[in-house]
Write a protein that holds these residues in place. Structure first.
Motif, mmCIF file in Angstrom:
data_model
loop_
_atom_site.group_PDB
_atom_site.id
_atom_site.type_symbol
_atom_site.label_atom_id
_atom_site.label_comp_id
_atom_site.label_asym_id
_atom_site.label_seq_id
_atom_site.Cartn_x
_atom_site.Cartn_y
_atom_site.Cartn_z
ATOM 1 N N ILE A 80 37.850 40.374 62.285
ATOM 2 C CA ILE A 80 37.102 40.306 63.550
ATOM 3 C C ILE A 80 37.903 40.912 64.714
ATOM 4 O O ILE A 80 37.313 41.468 65.659
ATOM 5 C CB ILE A 80 36.671 38.844 63.859
ATOM 6 N N GLY A 81 39.227 40.843 64.657
ATOM 7 C CA GLY A 81 40.070 41.374 65.741
ATOM 8 C C GLY A 81 39.793 42.848 66.021
ATOM 9 O O GLY A 81 39.825 43.291 67.180
ATOM 10 N N MET A 82 39.509 43.612 64.967
ATOM 11 C CA MET A 82 39.186 45.035 65.105
ATOM 12 C C MET A 82 37.888 45.195 65.918
ATOM 13 O O MET A 82 37.794 46.031 66.818
ATOM 14 C CB MET A 82 38.995 45.601 63.692
ATOM 15 N N HIS A 83 36.887 44.376 65.599
ATOM 16 C CA HIS A 83 35.605 44.422 66.311
ATOM 17 C C HIS A 83 35.800 44.051 67.787
ATOM 18 O O HIS A 83 35.271 44.710 68.682
ATOM 19 C CB HIS A 83 34.606 43.447 65.682
ATOM 20 N N LEU A 84 36.570 42.968 68.006
ATOM 21 C CA LEU A 84 36.758 42.481 69.383
ATOM 22 C C LEU A 84 37.499 43.522 70.223
ATOM 23 O O LEU A 84 37.198 43.681 71.418
ATOM 24 C CB LEU A 84 37.515 41.152 69.374
ATOM 25 N N ALA A 85 38.430 44.234 69.607
ATOM 26 C CA ALA A 85 39.167 45.275 70.339
ATOM 27 C C ALA A 85 38.193 46.338 70.856
ATOM 28 O O ALA A 85 38.322 46.822 71.986
ATOM 29 C CB ALA A 85 40.221 45.914 69.431
ATOM 30 N N VAL A 86 37.185 46.669 70.035
ATOM 31 C CA VAL A 86 36.187 47.663 70.449
ATOM 32 C C VAL A 86 35.328 47.105 71.580
ATOM 33 O O VAL A 86 35.129 47.752 72.615
ATOM 34 C CB VAL A 86 35.295 48.090 69.250
ATOM 35 N N TYR A 87 34.822 45.865 71.419
ATOM 36 C CA TYR A 87 33.945 45.276 72.446
ATOM 37 C C TYR A 87 34.662 45.091 73.778
ATOM 38 O O TYR A 87 34.069 45.267 74.841
ATOM 39 C CB TYR A 87 33.396 43.923 71.968
ATOM 40 N N ARG A 88 35.972 44.737 73.703
ATOM 41 C CA ARG A 88 36.705 44.527 74.958
ATOM 42 C C ARG A 88 36.926 45.847 75.687
ATOM 43 O O ARG A 88 36.845 45.898 76.909
ATOM 44 C CB ARG A 88 38.065 43.867 74.670
ATOM 45 N N ALA A 89 37.173 46.914 74.928
ATOM 46 C CA ALA A 89 37.505 48.207 75.550
ATOM 47 C C ALA A 89 36.270 48.991 75.985
ATOM 48 O O ALA A 89 36.346 49.828 76.875
ATOM 49 C CB ALA A 89 38.324 49.049 74.572
ATOM 50 N N ARG A 90 35.118 48.723 75.333
ATOM 51 C CA ARG A 90 33.931 49.547 75.585
ATOM 52 C C ARG A 90 32.724 48.655 75.891
ATOM 53 O O ARG A 90 32.103 48.104 74.997
ATOM 54 C CB ARG A 90 33.638 50.401 74.342
ATOM 55 N N HIS A 91 32.361 48.569 77.170
ATOM 56 C CA HIS A 91 31.240 47.698 77.542
ATOM 57 C C HIS A 91 29.897 48.287 77.119
ATOM 58 O O HIS A 91 28.890 47.589 77.089
ATOM 59 C CB HIS A 91 31.294 47.413 79.043
ATOM 60 N N ASP A 92 29.879 49.593 76.802
ATOM 61 C CA ASP A 92 28.642 50.244 76.365
ATOM 62 C C ASP A 92 28.347 49.980 74.882
ATOM 63 O O ASP A 92 27.252 50.291 74.413
ATOM 64 C CB ASP A 92 28.747 51.756 76.603
ATOM 65 N N ILE A 93 29.300 49.418 74.176
ATOM 66 C CA ILE A 93 29.135 49.245 72.719
ATOM 67 C C ILE A 93 28.518 47.890 72.397
ATOM 68 O O ILE A 93 28.956 46.857 72.882
ATOM 69 C CB ILE A 93 30.512 49.392 72.011
ATOM 70 N N ARG A 94 27.469 47.940 71.518
ATOM 71 C CA ARG A 94 26.788 46.689 71.163
ATOM 72 C C ARG A 94 26.838 46.395 69.663
ATOM 73 O O ARG A 94 26.324 45.361 69.218
ATOM 74 C CB ARG A 94 25.326 46.741 71.642
ATOM 75 N N ALA A 95 27.407 47.307 68.869
ATOM 76 C CA ALA A 95 27.509 47.045 67.426
ATOM 77 C C ALA A 95 28.713 47.766 66.826
ATOM 78 O O ALA A 95 29.058 48.873 67.256
ATOM 79 C CB ALA A 95 26.236 47.489 66.722
ATOM 80 N N VAL A 96 29.347 47.102 65.852
ATOM 81 C CA VAL A 96 30.534 47.670 65.187
ATOM 82 C C VAL A 96 30.344 47.535 63.670
ATOM 83 O O VAL A 96 29.895 46.491 63.185
ATOM 84 C CB VAL A 96 31.820 46.923 65.617
ATOM 85 N N VAL A 97 30.672 48.609 62.948
ATOM 86 C CA VAL A 97 30.638 48.596 61.483
ATOM 87 C C VAL A 97 32.017 49.005 60.981
ATOM 88 O O VAL A 97 32.539 50.050 61.383
ATOM 89 C CB VAL A 97 29.574 49.591 60.942
ATOM 90 N N HIS A 98 32.600 48.173 60.099
ATOM 91 C CA HIS A 98 33.858 48.557 59.447
ATOM 92 C C HIS A 98 33.593 48.662 57.954
ATOM 93 O O HIS A 98 33.007 47.749 57.354
ATOM 94 C CB HIS A 98 34.947 47.518 59.725
ATOM 95 N N ALA A 99 33.990 49.776 57.345
ATOM 96 C CA ALA A 99 33.721 49.993 55.927
ATOM 97 C C ALA A 99 34.855 50.776 55.278
ATOM 98 O O ALA A 99 35.762 51.258 55.963
ATOM 99 C CB ALA A 99 32.393 50.737 55.772
#
Ligand SMILES: [Zn+2]
Length: 223
Positions: A80-99
């Motif tokens: 989840i830390g990877m996802h949170l890093a994206v959400y904290r840095a980018r307010h325009d982002i609403r979804a994250v996919v890690h694969a």
């Protein structure tokens, strides 16, 4: 749509896209994870240790931006830390996919970014995909290895690990992940043929201008 209904719809979307990614071979075993940012700023994410083919809507977990679990009977993904890093840095982002799509992950394991402008489509829709230095999965070090890259890219390879893509909704993040793997395949073939020919800077500038016109047209149609 009431808030409860919206939440239920997001849960179902996570199930739907998880299955789609699993079927594409991007999330074998229990690997990979997905999340969306809810209207109240919390994050709805997939649980840890769960096949994305068998996952159900009720399995999803809600955490805050610090990773504290707010609801859900399962434990949230360890990544989840990877996802949170994206959400904290980018307010325009609403979804994250890690694969872990196999060809793109092969590039990440070979220490290779996907940043060669070989393919017009990838230049326009994705841009260069950089390679973040290796860090242990599930640690703060991994989020830190991504931090400098997140603002400038829509997808990132993680050395000896896999890929992360993000967007304005789950479909957008999914399509970016799909394009990363498709582009990795094309790069692999071009290099196997031994005569990969990157686009010239002039051609890249033209493509970026065409993209800008496309975005402006789409915006004009919306208003
Ligand atoms: Zn992973």
């Amino acid at each position: 749509m009431t808030e409860m209904l919206a939440l239920q719809e997001y849960r179902r979307e996570l199930v739907r896209f998880g299955r789609w990614l699993y079927r594409k071979g991007f999330m074998p075993g229990t690997s990979g994870n997905l999340s969306v940012r809810l209207e109240d700023g919390t994050i709805l994410a997939t649980p840890t240790g769960c096949s994305k083919y068998l996952m159900r809507a009720a399995d999803m977990v809600i955490v805050d931006l610090d990773g504290r679990q707010i609801s859900g009977t399962r434990k949230v993904t360890s990544e989840i830390g990877m996802h949170l890093a994206v959400y904290r840095a980018r307010h325009d982002i609403r979804a994250v996919v890690h694969a872990h799509p196999p060809i793109a992950t092969g590039f990440a394991c070979a220490g290779r970014a996907l940043d060669e402008p070989l393919c017009a489509e990838a230049v326009m829709t994705l841009g260069p995909v950089p390679l973040a230095p290796y860090a242990t999965t599930g640690t703060d070090a991994l989020a830190q290895s991504l931090a400098a890259l997140i603002p400038h890219h829509s997808a990132i390879l993680m050395a000896n690990h896999g890929a992360v893509a993000y967007g304005e909704n789950l479909l957008d993040a999914f399509l970016k992940m799909e394009t990363v793997e498709h582009f990795a395949n094309i790069c692999l073939v071009a290099h196997q043929l031994g005569s990969a020919r990157p686009l010239q800077q002039l051609a890249i500038d033209d493509l970026l201008q065409a993209k800008e016109r496309y975005v402006q047209n789409a915006l004009a149609k919306m208003h």
